[in-house]
Design an enzyme around this catalytic site. Sequence first.
Site, PDB file in Angstrom:
ATOM      1  N   CYS A  42       9.666 107.512  62.569  1.00 15.81           N
ATOM      2  CA  CYS A  42       8.768 108.580  62.503  1.00 15.81           C
ATOM      3  C   CYS A  42       9.831 110.001  62.363  1.00 15.81           C
ATOM      4  O   CYS A  42      10.651 110.035  63.213  1.00 15.81           O
ATOM      5  CB  CYS A  42       7.956 108.429  63.506  1.00 15.81           C
ATOM      6  N   ASP A  44       8.821 112.296  64.453  1.00 11.85           N
ATOM      7  CA  ASP A  44       8.709 112.799  65.832  1.00 11.85           C
ATOM      8  C   ASP A  44      10.007 112.963  66.388  1.00 11.85           C
ATOM      9  O   ASP A  44      11.099 112.154  66.463  1.00 11.85           O
ATOM     10  CB  ASP A  44       8.046 111.743  66.795  1.00 11.85           C
ATOM     11  N   ARG A  46      11.320 112.879  69.412  1.00 16.41           N
ATOM     12  CA  ARG A  46      11.705 112.275  70.514  1.00 16.41           C
ATOM     13  C   ARG A  46      12.538 111.014  70.071  1.00 16.41           C
ATOM     14  O   ARG A  46      12.589 109.956  71.053  1.00 16.41           O
ATOM     15  CB  ARG A  46      10.376 112.076  71.382  1.00 16.41           C
ATOM     16  N   HIS A  98       6.810 104.061  66.931  1.00  9.87           N
ATOM     17  CA  HIS A  98       6.841 104.524  68.733  1.00  9.87           C
ATOM     18  C   HIS A  98       5.466 104.477  69.115  1.00  9.87           C
ATOM     19  O   HIS A  98       4.554 104.963  68.414  1.00  9.87           O
ATOM     20  CB  HIS A  98       7.763 105.710  68.907  1.00  9.87           C
ATOM     21  N   CYS A 101       2.418 107.579  69.171  1.00 12.51           N
ATOM     22  CA  CYS A 101       2.773 108.305  67.914  1.00 12.51           C
ATOM     23  C   CYS A 101       1.557 109.173  67.584  1.00 12.51           C
ATOM     24  O   CYS A 101       0.363 108.660  67.353  1.00 12.51           O
ATOM     25  CB  CYS A 101       2.923 107.232  66.902  1.00 12.51           C
TER      26      CYS A 101
END
Length: 209
Positions: A42, A44, A46, A98, A101
């Site tokens: 992803c 993202d 993080r 994750h 999400c």
Amino acid sequence: MELINTLLSANKTWAARQLEVDETYFDNLAKDQKPDFLWIGCSDSRVPAEDLTGSQPGEMFVHRNVANLVVHTDMNMLSVLQYAVEVLKVRHILVVGHYQCGGVKASMMHKDLGLINRWLHNIKDVYDKFATELDAIEDEKKRFDRLVELNVIQQVHNLAQTSIVQGAWHQGQELHLHGWVFGLHDGLLKTLAHMPPNTKVEGIYRYDF
């Protein structure tokens, strides 16, 4: 510009630190990459692939998009996949989602989000496919977490349905497909799916070579 300058300053510090540890670091880095892994994760911020796995530069080829999707019309993803499999000869492809999400969460809504509707439609298809299981989960967070997991598993199946992966298996390439999910709450990766080389692809999705 202050934020950008902070990044550039940190880069200089990082480069100097690498040379202190190993004066040949960048000479080695400039050589050809030979990664064993393709990470499809992803976007993202993080979920940094190398940090989560303790990998060094050159050990992991990385592709990221919203909600770690393997879409058969996504030429960007398919180009990365083909290069990783046919040129780099990676041995493992990791689809890594994750929990929490944002893309998966947005796909569970009925709100019109504009252009991204077309991308999230792929996750809505996953929800629709497993609607009986998901709708039976009363707790909203648990339903959300389960859709994250089912989305990862579906993307692994999507990989197996590509002619790129099936062609590699046909040629005897030791290529494993994995589905993992990362827990933001504990920092751990959990295995959801594994397809070893020559996994049988069923029905109309099977290619003959």
